[in-house]
Write a protein that holds these residues in place. Structure first.
Motif, PDB file in Angstrom:
ATOM      1  N   ARG A  70       0.841  -1.204   0.000  1.00  0.00           N
ATOM      2  CA  ARG A  70       0.000   0.000   0.000  1.00  0.00           C
ATOM      3  C   ARG A  70       0.876   1.254   0.000  1.00  0.00           C
ATOM      4  O   ARG A  70       1.812   1.340   0.794  1.00  0.00           O
ATOM      5  CB  ARG A  70      -0.868  -0.045   1.264  1.00  0.00           C
ATOM      6  N   HIS A  72       0.235   4.997   0.804  1.00  0.00           N
ATOM      7  CA  HIS A  72      -0.784   5.909   1.323  1.00  0.00           C
ATOM      8  C   HIS A  72      -0.149   6.675   2.485  1.00  0.00           C
ATOM      9  O   HIS A  72       0.633   6.097   3.249  1.00  0.00           O
ATOM     10  CB  HIS A  72      -2.014   5.115   1.805  1.00  0.00           C
ATOM     11  N   GLY A 144      -3.235   2.530  -3.740  1.00  0.00           N
ATOM     12  CA  GLY A 144      -2.141   3.391  -4.205  1.00  0.00           C
ATOM     13  C   GLY A 144      -1.101   2.697  -5.062  1.00  0.00           C
ATOM     14  O   GLY A 144      -0.146   3.336  -5.511  1.00  0.00           O
ATOM     15  N   ARG A 181      -7.059 -10.231 -13.223  1.00  0.00           N
ATOM     16  CA  ARG A 181      -6.578  -9.863 -11.880  1.00  0.00           C
ATOM     17  C   ARG A 181      -7.042  -8.462 -11.482  1.00  0.00           C
ATOM     18  O   ARG A 181      -7.451  -8.224 -10.352  1.00  0.00           O
ATOM     19  CB  ARG A 181      -5.045  -9.944 -11.796  1.00  0.00           C
ATOM     20  N   THR A 185     -11.019  -8.211  -7.437  1.00  0.00           N
ATOM     21  CA  THR A 185     -11.574  -7.885  -6.121  1.00  0.00           C
ATOM     22  C   THR A 185     -12.984  -7.318  -6.288  1.00  0.00           C
ATOM     23  O   THR A 185     -13.923  -7.725  -5.593  1.00  0.00           O
ATOM     24  CB  THR A 185     -10.663  -6.896  -5.371  1.00  0.00           C
ATOM     25  N   GLN A 212     -18.276   3.842  -1.463  1.00  0.00           N
ATOM     26  CA  GLN A 212     -17.244   4.817  -1.099  1.00  0.00           C
ATOM     27  C   GLN A 212     -15.917   4.346  -1.673  1.00  0.00           C
ATOM     28  O   GLN A 212     -15.430   3.276  -1.332  1.00  0.00           O
ATOM     29  CB  GLN A 212     -17.107   4.925   0.426  1.00  0.00           C
ATOM     30  N   VAL A 217     -10.975  -1.288  -6.697  1.00  0.00           N
ATOM     31  CA  VAL A 217     -12.042  -2.146  -6.164  1.00  0.00           C
ATOM     32  C   VAL A 217     -13.422  -1.527  -6.400  1.00  0.00           C
ATOM     33  O   VAL A 217     -14.344  -2.168  -6.921  1.00  0.00           O
ATOM     34  CB  VAL A 217     -11.803  -2.419  -4.658  1.00  0.00           C
ATOM     35  N   GLY A 218     -13.563  -0.255  -6.007  1.00  0.00           N
ATOM     36  CA  GLY A 218     -14.866   0.404  -6.117  1.00  0.00           C
ATOM     37  C   GLY A 218     -15.354   0.493  -7.552  1.00  0.00           C
ATOM     38  O   GLY A 218     -16.551   0.279  -7.830  1.00  0.00           O
ATOM     39  N   ASP A 237     -15.008   9.571  -4.044  1.00  0.00           N
ATOM     40  CA  ASP A 237     -13.578   9.302  -3.982  1.00  0.00           C
ATOM     41  C   ASP A 237     -12.984  10.263  -2.970  1.00  0.00           C
ATOM     42  O   ASP A 237     -13.728  10.924  -2.233  1.00  0.00           O
ATOM     43  CB  ASP A 237     -12.919   9.364  -5.372  1.00  0.00           C
ATOM     44  N   ALA A 289     -12.758   2.054   0.190  1.00  0.00           N
ATOM     45  CA  ALA A 289     -11.624   2.995   0.171  1.00  0.00           C
ATOM     46  C   ALA A 289     -10.680   2.664   1.333  1.00  0.00           C
ATOM     47  O   ALA A 289      -9.864   1.741   1.217  1.00  0.00           O
ATOM     48  CB  ALA A 289     -12.135   4.427   0.240  1.00  0.00           C
ATOM     49  N   ILE A 290     -10.829   3.389   2.424  1.00  0.00           N
ATOM     50  CA  ILE A 290      -9.873   3.250   3.528  1.00  0.00           C
ATOM     51  C   ILE A 290     -10.527   2.560   4.726  1.00  0.00           C
ATOM     52  O   ILE A 290     -11.718   2.265   4.702  1.00  0.00           O
ATOM     53  CB  ILE A 290      -9.333   4.634   3.954  1.00  0.00           C
ATOM     54  N   ALA A 310     -15.793  -4.046   1.132  1.00  0.00           N
ATOM     55  CA  ALA A 310     -14.828  -4.200   0.037  1.00  0.00           C
ATOM     56  C   ALA A 310     -13.450  -3.717   0.474  1.00  0.00           C
ATOM     57  O   ALA A 310     -12.430  -4.286   0.105  1.00  0.00           O
ATOM     58  CB  ALA A 310     -15.306  -3.424  -1.181  1.00  0.00           C
ATOM     59  N   ASN A 312     -10.471  -3.004   3.376  1.00  0.00           N
ATOM     60  CA  ASN A 312     -10.026  -3.736   4.551  1.00  0.00           C
ATOM     61  C   ASN A 312     -10.295  -2.915   5.795  1.00  0.00           C
ATOM     62  O   ASN A 312     -10.025  -1.705   5.822  1.00  0.00           O
ATOM     63  CB  ASN A 312      -8.523  -4.027   4.443  1.00  0.00           C
ATOM     64  N   ASN A 337     -13.657  -9.174   0.095  1.00  0.00           N
ATOM     65  CA  ASN A 337     -12.652  -8.685  -0.859  1.00  0.00           C
ATOM     66  C   ASN A 337     -11.576  -9.718  -1.178  1.00  0.00           C
ATOM     67  O   ASN A 337     -10.508  -9.386  -1.698  1.00  0.00           O
ATOM     68  CB  ASN A 337     -12.059  -7.346  -0.400  1.00  0.00           C
ATOM     69  N   GLY A 340      -9.404 -10.656  -4.941  1.00  0.00           N
ATOM     70  CA  GLY A 340      -8.105 -10.191  -5.430  1.00  0.00           C
ATOM     71  C   GLY A 340      -7.005 -11.196  -5.141  1.00  0.00           C
ATOM     72  O   GLY A 340      -6.241 -11.588  -6.029  1.00  0.00           O
TER      73      GLY A 340
HETATM   74  P1  NAD Z   1      -7.189   2.505  -5.037  1.00  0.00           P
HETATM   75  O1  NAD Z   1      -6.030   3.302  -4.619  1.00  0.00           O
HETATM   76  O2  NAD Z   1      -7.267   1.967  -6.418  1.00  0.00           O
HETATM   77  O3  NAD Z   1      -8.540   3.351  -4.792  1.00  0.00           O
HETATM   78  C1  NAD Z   1      -8.846   3.922  -3.544  1.00  0.00           C
HETATM   79  C2  NAD Z   1     -10.086   4.800  -3.710  1.00  0.00           C
HETATM   80  O4  NAD Z   1     -10.422   5.324  -2.426  1.00  0.00           O
HETATM   81  C3  NAD Z   1      -9.868   6.010  -4.620  1.00  0.00           C
HETATM   82  O5  NAD Z   1     -11.068   6.274  -5.336  1.00  0.00           O
HETATM   83  C4  NAD Z   1      -9.579   7.132  -3.630  1.00  0.00           C
HETATM   84  O6  NAD Z   1      -9.907   8.420  -4.160  1.00  0.00           O
HETATM   85  C5  NAD Z   1     -10.508   6.741  -2.506  1.00  0.00           C
HETATM   86  N1  NAD Z   1     -10.106   7.300  -1.213  1.00  0.00           N
HETATM   87  C6  NAD Z   1      -8.854   7.398  -0.690  1.00  0.00           C
HETATM   88  N2  NAD Z   1      -8.900   8.013   0.499  1.00  0.00           N
HETATM   89  C7  NAD Z   1     -10.200   8.308   0.725  1.00  0.00           C
HETATM   90  C8  NAD Z   1     -10.906   8.950   1.773  1.00  0.00           C
HETATM   91  N3  NAD Z   1     -10.242   9.448   2.833  1.00  0.00           N
HETATM   92  N4  NAD Z   1     -12.249   9.060   1.680  1.00  0.00           N
HETATM   93  C9  NAD Z   1     -12.921   8.577   0.605  1.00  0.00           C
HETATM   94  N5  NAD Z   1     -12.324   7.961  -0.427  1.00  0.00           N
HETATM   95  C10 NAD Z   1     -10.981   7.840  -0.351  1.00  0.00           C
HETATM   96  O7  NAD Z   1      -7.310   1.327  -3.946  1.00  0.00           O
HETATM   97  P2  NAD Z   1      -8.025  -0.090  -4.112  1.00  0.00           P
HETATM   98  O8  NAD Z   1      -7.011  -1.054  -4.591  1.00  0.00           O
HETATM   99  O9  NAD Z   1      -9.306   0.087  -4.805  1.00  0.00           O
HETATM  100  O10 NAD Z   1      -8.274  -0.469  -2.565  1.00  0.00           O
HETATM  101  C11 NAD Z   1      -9.412   0.023  -1.865  1.00  0.00           C
HETATM  102  C12 NAD Z   1      -9.597  -0.797  -0.611  1.00  0.00           C
HETATM  103  O11 NAD Z   1      -9.790  -2.175  -0.964  1.00  0.00           O
HETATM  104  C13 NAD Z   1      -8.425  -0.778   0.365  1.00  0.00           C
HETATM  105  O12 NAD Z   1      -8.933  -0.851   1.676  1.00  0.00           O
HETATM  106  C14 NAD Z   1      -7.691  -2.061   0.045  1.00  0.00           C
HETATM  107  O13 NAD Z   1      -6.937  -2.553   1.127  1.00  0.00           O
HETATM  108  C15 NAD Z   1      -8.851  -2.976  -0.278  1.00  0.00           C
HETATM  109  N6  NAD Z   1      -8.476  -4.125  -1.107  1.00  0.00           N
HETATM  110  C16 NAD Z   1      -7.921  -3.952  -2.337  1.00  0.00           C
HETATM  111  C17 NAD Z   1      -7.615  -5.066  -3.100  1.00  0.00           C
HETATM  112  C18 NAD Z   1      -7.074  -4.953  -4.501  1.00  0.00           C
HETATM  113  O14 NAD Z   1      -7.005  -5.981  -5.190  1.00  0.00           O
HETATM  114  N7  NAD Z   1      -6.757  -3.768  -5.001  1.00  0.00           N
HETATM  115  C19 NAD Z   1      -7.836  -6.352  -2.592  1.00  0.00           C
HETATM  116  C20 NAD Z   1      -8.411  -6.493  -1.327  1.00  0.00           C
HETATM  117  C21 NAD Z   1      -8.717  -5.365  -0.594  1.00  0.00           C
END
Ligand code: NAD
Length: 409
Positions: A70, A72, A144, A181, A185, A212, A217-218, A237, A289-290, A310, A312, A337, A340
């Motif tokens: 990550r 961040h 990130g 891949r 998720t 959110q 993922v979103g 976002d 998101a977070i 979705a 963690n 989630n 992934g």
């Molecule tokens: P990403 O960086 O692709 O997207 C994160 C999104 O969250 C962005 O739209 C960002 O603008 C938004 N965001 C960031 N800070 C924010 C805040 N303070 N308030 C509102 N929105 C905010 O990340 P991702 O890979 O989509 O991961 C998102 C979550 O899913 C994380 O918790 C991550 O641990 C979890 N996750 C990701 C994967 C994966 O395969 N990428 C797998 C399992 C879990």
């Protein structure tokens, strides 16, 4: 409460139901290794900046450790440890042959140029290359980071240990990555949202959804749910959110976001901030998101009947308790989630066999694993009259515990 205290609280809830001894609990909770390294690099303007990088390897009783990386600003040792433990239970819940790990660097990737991002990623590998690898610990994308960072990791790792694409997953499809891949998720989230709603006689086509986070993922969760006929009415976002009670045109929103860098001001929507989104008038709320966004303060305002984790660690134990009292069904992160890491496993298998699967095979195998795991968790929850989170932890902890004892301590 810190992220690790939250993770521990959830572990203890399940351990109490299972009657695990204090000594065994301590063994299962304690991480095998926690590493904190200096990541110093020269920025584009010639200044030297020093960042901190983390890798926590929690458990390898069931196989090499696996977990995302990550980037961040809020990454710290506590959060990485919490996320590493979640990975141990998650890989066990979906029954893939891995343990759990996690890494991160406390940087804001939006503040770094592509060249700086490449140097920071390579420098981090320089610091930890001897403790990662295809049979030890396999990084993957997380918040990130994405396929480009994974390509740099593969290349930098290869400089020390030789060509070995299975050392990292989530790579670009053109560079030993797996088809499917990137979407995995979000696809898993959508598949299980539908499965959960089906079980509660809430047809997906009548469901209004708020999400959110519109990152990896979103955005994929939104696309698949939109394709299934759900009405995605709110999305946010980091810079804010948008709302349209009639439903958002997700394919158009994806194009808008890639052109504008954000969902803000998407035509025919009203602005909606992140706090409002969590309390939106919807059937399904998906934090993607977070962590720690659903808390004791705002859980009472949530109007959704289903919360699909979705992200963690999005729900604090206080919020979890309130949801339980209010009969809001929470599909926990360790299951919701897990798509992934499941397709990361398929990528690793393909890399080791030098044999590529097509997208349909990846999707079919993913859907099967997600649904099978969901059914097992649901059965435990119904038999023991416990929430889905506790049931999922029981499934995961049981598998890790048995492997630990069978392997010998
Ligand atoms: P990403 O960086 O692709 O997207 C994160 C999104 O969250 C962005 O739209 C960002 O603008 C938004 N965001 C960031 N800070 C924010 C805040 N303070 N308030 C509102 N929105 C905010 O990340 P991702 O890979 O989509 O991961 C998102 C979550 O899913 C994380 O918790 C991550 O641990 C979890 N996750 C990701 C994967 C994966 O395969 N990428 C797998 C399992 C879990």
């Amino acid at each position: 409460m810190s992220s690790y205290e939250t993770a521990t609280r959830y572990f203890e809830q399940a351990a109490n139901v299972m009657g695990i001894s204090p000594n065994m609990r301590k063994l299962l909770r304690t991480p095998q290794r926690e590493v904190k390294v200096q990541v110093a690099l020269e920025m584009d303007d010639g200044q030297v900046e020093t960042f901190i990088g983390y890798r926590v390897q929690h458990d390898n009783a069931r196989g090499p450790m696996k977990g995302g990386l990550r980037f961040h600003p809020e990454v710290d040792a506590d959060e990485v440890l919490a996320l590493a433990t979640l990975m141990t239970w998650k890989t066990a819940i979906v029954n893939i042959p891995y343990g759990g790990a996690k890494g991160g660097i406390s940087i804001n990737p939006r503040d770094l140029s592509p060249g700086e991002l490449e140097r920071v990623t390579r420098k981090f590998v320089d610091e930890i290359h001897d403790i990662i690898g295809p049979d030890k610990d396999i990084p993957a994308p997380d918040m990130g980071t994405g396929p480009q960072e994974m390509a740099w990791i593969m290349n930098q790792y290869g400089k020390y240990h030789g060509y070995n694409p299975a050392c990292v997953t989530g790579k670009p499809v053109e560079l030993h990555g797996a088809d499917g891949r990137n979407e995995a998720t979000g696809r898993g989230v959508a598949i299980l949202t539908k499965a959960l709603l089906d079980r509660y006689m809430a047809p997906i086509k009548e469901a209004r959804v708020a999400i959110q986070g519109f990152g990896n993922v979103g955005s994929f969760a939104a696309s698949f749910l939109h394709d299934m006929g759900a009405r995605v009415v709110a999305i946010s976002d980091v810079s804010g959110g948008i709302y349209n009670p009639e439903g958002l045109d997700i394919p158009a929103l994806l194009k808008y976001q890639s052109a504008n860098g954000s969902v803000q001001d998407f035509p025919e929507t009203e602005p909606m901030n992140n706090a409002e989104l969590l309390a939106a008038d919807v059937e399904v709320l998906i934090p993607a998101a977070i962590g720690n966004v659903l808390t004791g303060e705002n859980a009472g305002a949530v109007r959704a009947k289903f919360v699909i984790e979705a992200a963690n660690n999005p729900t604090t134990p206080e919020a979890d308790e309130i949801f339980h009292e209010r009969e809001i069904i929470v599909l926990p992160d360790v299951l919701a989630n897990a798509g992934g890491v499941t397709v990361s496993y398929f990528e690793w298998v393909q890399n080791r066999q030098h044999f590529r699967w097509d997208l349909q095979r990846v999707r079919d195998e993913l859907d099967r694993i997600m649904i099978d795991s969901f059914e097992k968790v649901l059965t435990i929850a119904r038999e023991k009259h416990i929430p889905l989170r506790v049931a999922a932890y029981i499934l995961g902890i049981g598998r890790v515990g048995r492997a630990t004892v069978l392997g010998g301590i």
